[in-house]
Design a protein around this motif. Structure first.
Motif, PDB file in Angstrom:
ATOM      1  N   UNK A  87      25.585  25.068  11.879  1.00 32.09           N
ATOM      2  CA  UNK A  87      24.780  23.764  11.461  1.00 32.09           C
ATOM      3  C   UNK A  87      23.236  23.888  10.977  1.00 32.09           C
ATOM      4  N   UNK A  88      22.603  24.940  11.704  1.00 33.72           N
ATOM      5  CA  UNK A  88      21.135  25.234  11.642  1.00 33.72           C
ATOM      6  C   UNK A  88      21.017  25.999  10.331  1.00 33.72           C
ATOM      7  N   UNK A  89      21.934  27.052  10.273  1.00 33.50           N
ATOM      8  CA  UNK A  89      21.836  27.718   9.181  1.00 33.50           C
ATOM      9  C   UNK A  89      22.176  27.103   7.733  1.00 33.50           C
ATOM     10  N   UNK A  90      23.288  26.372   7.926  1.00 30.91           N
ATOM     11  CA  UNK A  90      23.390  25.437   6.469  1.00 30.91           C
ATOM     12  C   UNK A  90      22.597  24.261   6.235  1.00 30.91           C
ATOM     13  N   UNK A  91      21.756  23.945   7.489  1.00 30.20           N
ATOM     14  CA  UNK A  91      20.963  22.632   7.391  1.00 30.20           C
ATOM     15  C   UNK A  91      21.922  21.477   7.248  1.00 30.20           C
ATOM     16  N   UNK A  92      23.090  21.531   7.708  1.00 27.31           N
ATOM     17  CA  UNK A  92      23.793  20.345   7.722  1.00 27.31           C
ATOM     18  C   UNK A  92      24.366  19.998   8.804  1.00 27.31           C
ATOM     19  N   UNK A  93      24.625  18.562   9.168  1.00 24.63           N
ATOM     20  CA  UNK A  93      25.120  18.217  10.754  1.00 24.63           C
ATOM     21  C   UNK A  93      26.284  18.882  10.930  1.00 24.63           C
ATOM     22  N   UNK A  94      26.567  18.947  12.348  1.00 22.00           N
ATOM     23  CA  UNK A  94      27.753  19.404  12.764  1.00 22.00           C
ATOM     24  C   UNK A  94      28.742  18.192  13.178  1.00 22.00           C
ATOM     25  N   UNK A  95      29.713  18.358  13.385  1.00 21.18           N
ATOM     26  CA  UNK A  95      30.594  17.291  13.797  1.00 21.18           C
ATOM     27  C   UNK A  95      31.746  18.065  15.017  1.00 21.18           C
ATOM     28  N   UNK A  96      32.015  16.848  15.700  1.00 18.94           N
ATOM     29  CA  UNK A  96      33.213  17.296  16.781  1.00 18.94           C
ATOM     30  C   UNK A  96      34.547  16.581  16.328  1.00 18.94           C
ATOM     31  N   UNK A  97      35.554  17.248  16.079  1.00 22.75           N
ATOM     32  CA  UNK A  97      36.310  16.576  15.369  1.00 22.75           C
ATOM     33  C   UNK A  97      37.593  16.182  16.302  1.00 22.75           C
ATOM     34  N   UNK A  98      37.519  16.658  17.630  1.00 20.53           N
ATOM     35  CA  UNK A  98      38.631  16.306  18.707  1.00 20.53           C
ATOM     36  C   UNK A  98      38.729  14.781  18.892  1.00 20.53           C
ATOM     37  N   UNK A  99      37.743  14.035  18.789  1.00 20.53           N
ATOM     38  CA  UNK A  99      37.992  12.622  19.218  1.00 20.53           C
ATOM     39  C   UNK A  99      37.929  11.777  17.932  1.00 20.53           C
ATOM     40  N   UNK A 100      37.768  12.402  16.901  1.00 22.96           N
ATOM     41  CA  UNK A 100      37.421  11.411  15.889  1.00 22.96           C
ATOM     42  C   UNK A 100      38.769  10.766  15.438  1.00 22.96           C
ATOM     43  N   UNK A 101      38.806   9.473  15.113  1.00 26.43           N
ATOM     44  CA  UNK A 101      39.670   8.794  14.555  1.00 26.43           C
ATOM     45  C   UNK A 101      39.484   8.458  13.009  1.00 26.43           C
ATOM     46  N   UNK A 102      40.249   9.024  12.261  1.00 23.98           N
ATOM     47  CA  UNK A 102      39.853   9.045  10.539  1.00 23.98           C
ATOM     48  C   UNK A 102      40.987   7.885  10.077  1.00 23.98           C
ATOM     49  N   UNK A 103      40.139   7.298   9.356  1.00 24.82           N
ATOM     50  CA  UNK A 103      40.941   5.977   8.636  1.00 24.82           C
ATOM     51  C   UNK A 103      42.027   6.687   7.585  1.00 24.82           C
ATOM     52  N   UNK A 104      43.217   6.181   7.498  1.00 24.79           N
ATOM     53  CA  UNK A 104      44.466   6.624   6.893  1.00 24.79           C
ATOM     54  C   UNK A 104      43.903   6.798   5.301  1.00 24.79           C
ATOM     55  N   UNK A 105      43.142   5.706   4.816  1.00 28.04           N
ATOM     56  CA  UNK A 105      42.699   5.529   3.529  1.00 28.04           C
ATOM     57  C   UNK A 105      41.881   6.475   3.234  1.00 28.04           C
ATOM     58  N   UNK A 106      41.136   7.288   4.088  1.00 22.04           N
ATOM     59  CA  UNK A 106      40.201   8.393   3.634  1.00 22.04           C
ATOM     60  C   UNK A 106      41.119   9.784   3.677  1.00 22.04           C
ATOM     61  N   UNK A 107      41.953   9.706   4.623  1.00 26.43           N
ATOM     62  CA  UNK A 107      42.789  11.020   4.625  1.00 26.43           C
ATOM     63  C   UNK A 107      43.688  11.140   3.281  1.00 26.43           C
ATOM     64  N   UNK A 108      44.065   9.772   2.813  1.00 30.06           N
ATOM     65  CA  UNK A 108      44.507   9.806   1.438  1.00 30.06           C
ATOM     66  C   UNK A 108      44.013  10.345   0.192  1.00 30.06           C
ATOM     67  N   UNK A 109      42.771  10.223   0.450  1.00 27.55           N
ATOM     68  CA  UNK A 109      41.670  10.818  -0.491  1.00 27.55           C
ATOM     69  C   UNK A 109      42.135  12.272  -0.998  1.00 27.55           C
ATOM     70  N   UNK A 110      42.414  12.873  -0.047  1.00 21.93           N
ATOM     71  CA  UNK A 110      42.574  14.250  -0.066  1.00 21.93           C
ATOM     72  C   UNK A 110      43.843  14.734   0.430  1.00 21.93           C
TER      73      UNK A 110
END
Ligand SMILES: Nc1ncnc2c1ncn2[C@@H]1O[C@H](COP(=O)(O)OP(=O)(O)OP(=O)(O)O)[C@@H](O)[C@H]1O
Ligand SMILES: [Mg+2]
Ligand SMILES: [Zn+2]
Length: 669
Positions: A154-177
């Protein structure tokens, strides 16, 4: 994709073309990491775009190369390290290409004392020959914790990091990819706001992945970093079924991609610049990849057709799944010509010809299955529209018992197709399963002791031991002409793809009356009106009445998804207003689909045929001979056991196979 720190010095078009050039260079470098020309060009582009992160990487690679061989003189272009205080967007400052600048992930980890040099060496040795990411290996070898790696990235690339284990992803978003794309690129879409898609990536500097997703979704990508392992786990969880056999799918995809048979355009086109460019753009790797992905995705989803549709301001890809069109993606309008040309090259069509409709075929091997795509292009006011019909032999169900017949109708139909002579007509709108029913009938009666001949437009599948003939109006090989020549070939059974003119009808009927079994299709709404249609065409009533053996009308209805179906309380009587004749069931359960991954949240998956079967009895013959009104024929047929399309459909609601809405959608009252 918008470069993270791009300054608005450029028009969208300039930015786009810079982006495209960059993509090309990245591809060249992927193939040949020491192509300094491409690296220099990239450096220039990223400098112009003010994309410091990528610039830093490019400069790093250049520095790495410079260490290997003497530096070419005169390269005074600015070099900006990605770190440090805000570097100017269009860097023209002094060179800081210091020797020993550390660019590789491993070196940086060592520099930050997160791992030792020895650990790095061991991890690199482990990595050799695999595609595994160094970070994953370090974590796997317990040299580094997942958390430390993540915060470092995250520091190297200057992008935020994210923890995925508890994330609920909207199916509509999943469908995009699509799952396969996510899996292949090690990314996971997690959020969309407006036209910005937040994408979890193991390597946010993977320009190719960023581009592919941007390309695919037509959205701007905001990368966030997550560990490769976390992404893999989250992808499998999020895409569920689709993700769990991702490994298979990936190998299938790779296989399919490498097996796409590309037939090159003909030489005469080369030299005409615009066509040449078209071909060039159609051969560009992302275009090839995207097109293959579309084809494979369509197969995987069980689509029957793929539509590539140009509109005034957009370009759209739709799949027909279970008879209903679904919008799959909207690739950028600028890719329209390249994608269309790509399909035309694959189908061996003339890419220079953009004003006339063309037809062709693509053969694709996909997971040991050979799949045909029947391609048709049509010029519309906004460009060429392409439709591909998927002909998948393996998934072809040619068992009369499995199509959806009720017992009475199946019995009648089986009797008719085993009769020595007479005419059987199948009627239904486009795509209602007529050919499938015909082929299943042929499959049932096919045996070495009978001669079966077919005239079709086009021949969709090759049936073993059957003489199939492709009708071609242009060279005069019409249905009628084919039929005429068949009669000299001593057939027992003749299949005529479609009876659409008087001549074909006449010869067909004559054949049926002279000892042949004739199977054909015709366009009418239901069984009883078929007699009137033949009379309208100009066939005398006595010929129709004596030749016709049975008429079958059909529709395809979507089934309730078997993965998410649930019963609900209903009453048989509730079906009466739609034409149901109650059979004393009283309280019943109907089924509906809640929606799940399997059915893309539509609640419906797969299809079943609904049939209306009318055997032509003596009484009905008399009615036809008298030219009786269709209504009268219908009444008699019903009295003799025929159930209408609607009634047979409602029966399938009672059986929990489909829904009332679906039956109303596909059948008239
Ligand atoms: N009984 C059935 N159950 C489920 N799917 C079916 C059934 N019959 C046909 N299909 C599917 O429906 C699609 C269209 O079928 P088919 O080509 O037989 O229709 P058609 O009426 O001959 O179409 P066209 O008018 O284009 O010639 C195919 O994908 C086929 O696999
Ligand atoms: Mg057909
Ligand atoms: Zn479902």
């Amino acid at each position: 994709m918008a470069p993270p720190s791009g300054k608005a010095f450029f028009s969208d078009e300039e930015r786009q073309s810079l982006g495209e050039s960059a993509r090309l260079c990245e591809m060249i470098i992927e193939a040949n990491p020491s192509d300094t020309g491409a690296l220099e060009t990239l450096k220039e582009i990223y400098t112009k775009l003010g994309d410091r992160e990528r610039l830093a990487l490019v400069v790093g690679r250049l520095a790495g190369l410079a260490g290997d061989r003497p530096l070419a003189g005169g390269t005074s272009t600015a070099v900006q390290s990605g770190r440090g205080p805000a570097a100017p967007a269009s860097g023209t400052g002094p060179s800081d290409r210091r020797p020993g600048v550390m660019w590789r992930l491993g070196d940086r980890l060592v520099a930050e004392q997160l791992i030792t040099t020895e650990q790095l060496q061991r991890a690199l040795a482990e990595q050799r020959g695999t595609r595994e990411k160094l970070g994953s290996i370090l974590v796997r070898m317990s040299f580094l914790t997942e958390d430390k790696l993540l915060s470092f990235l995250s520091r190297q690339y200057s992008v935020p990091s994210v923890t995925l284990s508890h994330l609920d992803i909207d199916p509509e978003v999943l469908k995009l990819v699509p799952a396969q794309l996510a899996e292949r690129l090690h990314v996971l879409p997690i959020k969309r706001s407006g036209n910005v898609l937040t994408l979890a990536m193991a390597d946010p500097t993977n320009v190719l992945a960023l581009d592919d997703v941007a390309f695919f979704t037509n959205l701007q990508i905001q990368p966030v970093v997550a560990s490769e392992v976390a992404i893999r786990q989250a992808t499998e969880r999020a895409y569920g079924d689709q993700g769990s056999n991702v490994a298979d799918m990936m190998s299938e995809l790779e296989e399919a991609e490498s097996d796409v048979e590309v037939v090159e355009g003909q030489d005469e086109f080369v030299g005409k610049t615009d066509v040449f460019e078209l071909k060039e753009s159609a051969d560009e790797a992302p275009v090839v990849r995207l097109m293959n992905m579309i084809l494979v995705d369509a197969i995987r989803r069980g689509a029957s057709d793929i539509h590539l549709e140009p509109y005034e301001k957009m370009f759209r890809v739709r799949f027909r799944i279970d008879g209903v069109l679904h919008e799959i993606m909207g690739p950028p309008k600028r890719l329209e010509a390249a994608l269309t040309s790509r399909v035309k090259i694959m189908a061996n069509l003339d890419i220079a010809e953009r004003r006339l409709p063309q037809d062709g075929r693509i053969k694709l091997r996909y997971h040991q299955r050979e799949i045909d795509f029947r391609v048709s292009t049509l010029p519309t006011i906004f460009g060429e529209k392409t439709v591909m019909r998927i002909l998948d032999k393996e998934s072809l169900q040619l068992d009369l018992n499995k199509l959806g017949f009720d017992p009475w109708s199946l019995d009648q139909f089986t009797r008719a197709i085993t009769s020595p002579h007479g005419m059987i007509m199948i009627t239904g709108p486009t795509g209602s399963g007529k050919t499938t029913t015909l082929y299943s009938a042929i499959n049932t009666i096919n045996s070495p002791d009978i001669n079966i001949m077919t005239a079709e437009d086009p021949v969709e599948y090759n049936l073993k031991g059957v003489n199939q003939l492709q009708v071609n109006d242009e060279i005069g090989r019409t249905f009628a002409a084919a039929l005429r020549s068949f009669l000299r070939q001593d057939p027992d059974v003749i299949l005529v793809g479609e009876t659409r003119d008087l001549e074909t009808a006449q010869i067909g009927i004559r054949a049926a009356l002279t000892g042949h079994l004739v199977l054909t299709t015709i366009h009418t709404n239901d069984c009883p009106s078929t007699a009137a249609r033949l009379l309208d065409m100009g066939i005398p009533p006595f010929l129709v009445s004596s030749a016709l053996l049975l008429v079958l009308a059909q529709r395809l209805a979507r089934k309730v998804c078997s993965d998410c179906r649930e019963p609900y309380d209903a009453d048989e009587e509730s079906l009466i207003p739609y034409g149901h004749v109650p059979e004393g069931y009283g309280k019943v359960s109907f089924y509906r689909g809640k929606g799940c991954q399997t059915c893309s949240f539509t609640g419906m998956k797969g299809r079943v045929a609904i049939y209306e079967v009318m055997p032509v009895s003596q009484e009905i013959r008399d009615l036809i001979l008298r030219n009786a009104p269709t209504g009268e024929i219908r009444d008699v047929a019903r009295a003799q056991g025929m159930r209408s399309l609607r009634q047979n459909g409602l029966q399938k609601v009672l059986e929990g196979i489909t829904t009332v809405e679906e039956v109303l959608r596909v059948t008239l009252s």
